[in-house]
Motif scaffolding. Structure first.
Motif, PDB file in Angstrom:
ATOM      1  N   ASP A 106      10.963  -6.150   4.888  1.00 22.97           N
ATOM      2  CA  ASP A 106       9.669  -5.570   4.527  1.00 22.97           C
ATOM      3  C   ASP A 106       9.917  -4.614   3.369  1.00 22.97           C
ATOM      4  O   ASP A 106      10.241  -3.449   3.575  1.00 22.97           O
ATOM      5  CB  ASP A 106       9.076  -4.838   5.742  1.00 22.97           C
ATOM      6  N   ASN A 107       9.777  -5.110   2.133  1.00 21.38           N
ATOM      7  CA  ASN A 107      10.285  -4.319   1.022  1.00 21.38           C
ATOM      8  C   ASN A 107       9.227  -3.495   0.305  1.00 21.38           C
ATOM      9  O   ASN A 107       8.881  -3.761  -0.838  1.00 21.38           O
ATOM     10  CB  ASN A 107      11.037  -5.218   0.037  1.00 21.38           C
ATOM     11  N   HIS A 108       8.734  -2.460   1.007  1.00 19.51           N
ATOM     12  CA  HIS A 108       7.814  -1.521   0.355  1.00 19.51           C
ATOM     13  C   HIS A 108       8.544  -0.732  -0.722  1.00 19.51           C
ATOM     14  O   HIS A 108       7.934  -0.220  -1.643  1.00 19.51           O
ATOM     15  CB  HIS A 108       7.193  -0.565   1.378  1.00 19.51           C
ATOM     16  N   GLN A 109       9.891  -0.646  -0.627  1.00 13.93           N
ATOM     17  CA  GLN A 109      10.667   0.058  -1.657  1.00 13.93           C
ATOM     18  C   GLN A 109      10.484  -0.610  -3.017  1.00 13.93           C
ATOM     19  O   GLN A 109      10.364   0.052  -4.033  1.00 13.93           O
ATOM     20  CB  GLN A 109      12.145   0.095  -1.298  1.00 13.93           C
ATOM     21  N   GLU A 111       7.872  -2.306  -4.024  1.00 16.01           N
ATOM     22  CA  GLU A 111       6.524  -2.011  -4.513  1.00 16.01           C
ATOM     23  C   GLU A 111       6.456  -0.613  -5.129  1.00 16.01           C
ATOM     24  O   GLU A 111       5.858  -0.420  -6.186  1.00 16.01           O
ATOM     25  CB  GLU A 111       5.514  -2.146  -3.371  1.00 16.01           C
ATOM     26  N   LEU A 112       7.093   0.352  -4.455  1.00 18.06           N
ATOM     27  CA  LEU A 112       7.112   1.723  -4.970  1.00 18.06           C
ATOM     28  C   LEU A 112       7.860   1.779  -6.305  1.00 18.06           C
ATOM     29  O   LEU A 112       7.370   2.352  -7.281  1.00 18.06           O
ATOM     30  CB  LEU A 112       7.788   2.651  -3.946  1.00 18.06           C
ATOM     31  N   GLN A 115       5.844   0.114  -9.174  1.00 13.44           N
ATOM     32  CA  GLN A 115       4.721   0.912  -9.667  1.00 13.44           C
ATOM     33  C   GLN A 115       5.219   2.096 -10.503  1.00 13.44           C
ATOM     34  O   GLN A 115       4.674   2.377 -11.571  1.00 13.44           O
ATOM     35  CB  GLN A 115       3.848   1.415  -8.513  1.00 13.44           C
ATOM     36  N   LEU A 161       1.160   0.505  -3.096  1.00 10.81           N
ATOM     37  CA  LEU A 161       1.171  -0.269  -1.863  1.00 10.81           C
ATOM     38  C   LEU A 161       0.019  -1.276  -1.790  1.00 10.81           C
ATOM     39  O   LEU A 161      -0.190  -1.911  -0.766  1.00 10.81           O
ATOM     40  CB  LEU A 161       1.158   0.673  -0.654  1.00 10.81           C
TER      41      LEU A 161
END
Length: 164
Positions: A106-109, A111-112, A115, A161
């Motif tokens: 789950d790679n929210h890193q 996305e951050l 951005q 996100l």
């Protein structure tokens, strides 16, 4: 000029430590004038010896109460993509190269990092592209991230996100 590279993260990210201490990455850092490599390895299984990077002075540790002083002294910070690490470095107005752990599911890193990169606040790569990124990076394109504006940061997080 005493230039410092600070690699940090409290979690385990052995790929990052292996890559940044590889002969190829060390050669690129030295070619750019960096002389000192400070590593926070966190919970990782690798704790490099101080004499393991012949081209650079190396200091490695697992944890410190605060790494604010290390960041303040750094000419470049190489970090994992955790939000806290990114914000601490950007808040200190230091050039930041984020290495995204591409093994996370789950790679929210990512996305951050993407951005913040689109907004010209940092550069990012993966462990496998770190050496090439060190070779080609242009820190002059980075702009300051202005902290202390909660509404702006909340809007930024929404964009990063994909909430907006």
């Amino acid at each position: 000029l005493h230039r410092v590279v600070k690699v940090h993260g409290t979690t385990s990210f052995d790929d990052l430590i292996e890559r940044v201490t590889s002969p190829e990455a060390v050669q690129e850092l030295k070619a750019r004038g960096y002389q000192h490599l400070v590593l926070q390895v966190g919970q990782g299984s690798i704790l490099p010896d101080s004499d393991s990077c012949h081209e650079l002075t190396l200091e490695a540790f697992r944890f410190k109460d605060s790494i604010a002083e290390n960041i303040k002294c750094a000419d470049l910070v190489i970090s994992h993509a955790g939000a806290g690490s990114c914000l601490e470095t950007l808040g200190a107005d230091k050039p930041l190269l984020v290495v995204v752990n591409d093994k996370l599911m789950d790679n929210h890193q990512l996305e951050l990092a993407r951005q913040l990169h689109q907004d010209s606040h940092l550069l990012y790569c993966t462990p496998s592209t770190l050496t090439e990124t060190l070779k080609t990076m242009d820190l002059a394109v980075l702009s300051s991230f202005l902290p202390g504006q909660p509404k702006h940061f909340a809007n930024f997080l929404d964009r990063a996100l994909g909430v907006q």
